[in-house]
Design an enzyme around this catalytic site. Structure first.
Site, PDB file in Angstrom:
ATOM      1  CB  ILE A   1      -0.944  -0.034   1.230  1.00 38.96           C
ATOM      2  CG1 ILE A   1      -2.130   0.888   1.041  1.00 38.96           C
ATOM      3  CG2 ILE A   1      -0.188   0.300   2.521  1.00 38.96           C
ATOM      4  CD1 ILE A   1      -3.209   0.692   2.107  1.00 38.96           C
ATOM      5  CG  HIS A  56       5.351  -9.105   5.548  1.00 37.57           C
ATOM      6  ND1 HIS A  56       5.022  -9.229   6.885  1.00 37.57           N
ATOM      7  CD2 HIS A  56       6.012  -7.928   5.444  1.00 37.57           C
ATOM      8  CE1 HIS A  56       5.458  -8.171   7.551  1.00 37.57           C
ATOM      9  NE2 HIS A  56       6.081  -7.374   6.700  1.00 37.57           N
ATOM     10  CG  HIS A  98       9.027  -6.050   2.168  1.00 38.07           C
ATOM     11  ND1 HIS A  98       8.203  -4.947   2.189  1.00 38.07           N
ATOM     12  CD2 HIS A  98       9.100  -6.484   3.455  1.00 38.07           C
ATOM     13  CE1 HIS A  98       7.805  -4.712   3.442  1.00 38.07           C
ATOM     14  NE2 HIS A  98       8.334  -5.622   4.227  1.00 38.07           N
TER      15      HIS A  98
HETATM   16  P1  5GP Z   1       7.026  -4.568   7.526  1.00 37.24           P
HETATM   17  O1  5GP Z   1       7.361  -3.164   7.932  1.00 37.24           O
HETATM   18  O2  5GP Z   1       6.227  -5.289   8.599  1.00 37.24           O
HETATM   19  O3  5GP Z   1       8.178  -5.378   7.028  1.00 37.24           O
HETATM   20  O4  5GP Z   1       6.078  -4.434   6.256  1.00 37.24           O
HETATM   21  C1  5GP Z   1       4.727  -4.234   6.326  1.00 37.24           C
HETATM   22  C2  5GP Z   1       4.319  -3.671   4.985  1.00 37.24           C
HETATM   23  O5  5GP Z   1       2.929  -3.855   4.831  1.00 37.24           O
HETATM   24  C3  5GP Z   1       4.601  -2.182   4.834  1.00 37.24           C
HETATM   25  O6  5GP Z   1       5.456  -1.983   3.726  1.00 37.24           O
HETATM   26  C4  5GP Z   1       3.214  -1.574   4.634  1.00 37.24           C
HETATM   27  O7  5GP Z   1       3.214  -0.527   3.698  1.00 37.24           O
HETATM   28  C5  5GP Z   1       2.397  -2.757   4.153  1.00 37.24           C
HETATM   29  N1  5GP Z   1       0.996  -2.720   4.518  1.00 37.24           N
HETATM   30  C6  5GP Z   1       0.488  -2.496   5.769  1.00 37.24           C
HETATM   31  N2  5GP Z   1      -0.855  -2.558   5.739  1.00 37.24           N
HETATM   32  C7  5GP Z   1      -1.192  -2.849   4.442  1.00 37.24           C
HETATM   33  C8  5GP Z   1      -2.465  -3.033   3.799  1.00 37.24           C
HETATM   34  O8  5GP Z   1      -3.539  -2.935   4.398  1.00 37.24           O
HETATM   35  N3  5GP Z   1      -2.427  -3.304   2.466  1.00 37.24           N
HETATM   36  C9  5GP Z   1      -1.258  -3.410   1.781  1.00 37.24           C
HETATM   37  N4  5GP Z   1      -1.346  -3.688   0.469  1.00 37.24           N
HETATM   38  N5  5GP Z   1      -0.046  -3.249   2.363  1.00 37.24           N
HETATM   39  C10 5GP Z   1      -0.028  -2.962   3.686  1.00 37.24           C
END
Ligand code: 5GP
Ligand code: ZN
Length: 115
Positions: free
Chosen positions: A32, A101, A103
């Site tokens: 997002i 997740h 990336h």
């Molecule tokens: P982290 O910081 O945990 O490695 O990555 C989480 C990722 O999830 C972030 O890059 C954030 O932008 C993405 N994200 C969080 N909520 C949502 C959502 O509701 N939809 C989508 N498509 N991405 C999300």
């Protein structure tokens, strides 16, 4: 599936986000808040909190996540230019969603070391 887990809901269709890939084990969708021209998140359909929760039994799941990432990189046209796969684990790495997740980032030169 965990209650109140946003990625469980996305991966299993409870929140209608366009999926760029899905099979019985893996779902993928665009971040997002993209940090690169291609920024896709690959997640297990089943709830796994993160890397520290993985066991040997998750080997096939991890293989599926990585081979799917490679296939999506080809589909996105960044297989030749290059891309980066990132899994953040814990607060210092900036993990904000407690559902494993990967990336997939690419489409621009990515700095190293990461921030
Ligand atoms: P982290 O910081 O945990 O490695 O990555 C989480 C990722 O999830 C972030 O890059 C954030 O932008 C993405 N994200 C969080 N909520 C949502 C959502 O509701 N939809 C989508 N498509 N991405 C999300
Ligand atoms: Zn979850």
């Amino acid at each position: 599936m965990a209650d109140d887990c946003i990625f469980c809901k996305i991966a299993n269709g409870q929140i209608p986000v366009p999926l760029v890939y899905q099979d019985e084990r893996v779902a993928a969708f665009r971040d997002i808040n993209p940090q690169a021209p291609t920024h896709i998140l690959l997640v297990p359909r089943a709830h796994v909190t993160g890397v520290p929760a993985l066991t040997d039994a998750d080997g096939p799941l991890l293989a599926a996540l990585l081979t799917t990432a490679a296939a999506l990189a080809r589909q996105e046209g960044i297989a030749e230019s290059g891309y980066r796969l990132v899994i953040n684990a814990g607060p210092d790495a900036g993990q904000t969603v407690d559902h494993l997740h990967v990336h997939l980032l690419g489409g621009r030169a990515l700095g190293w070391p990461p921030g």
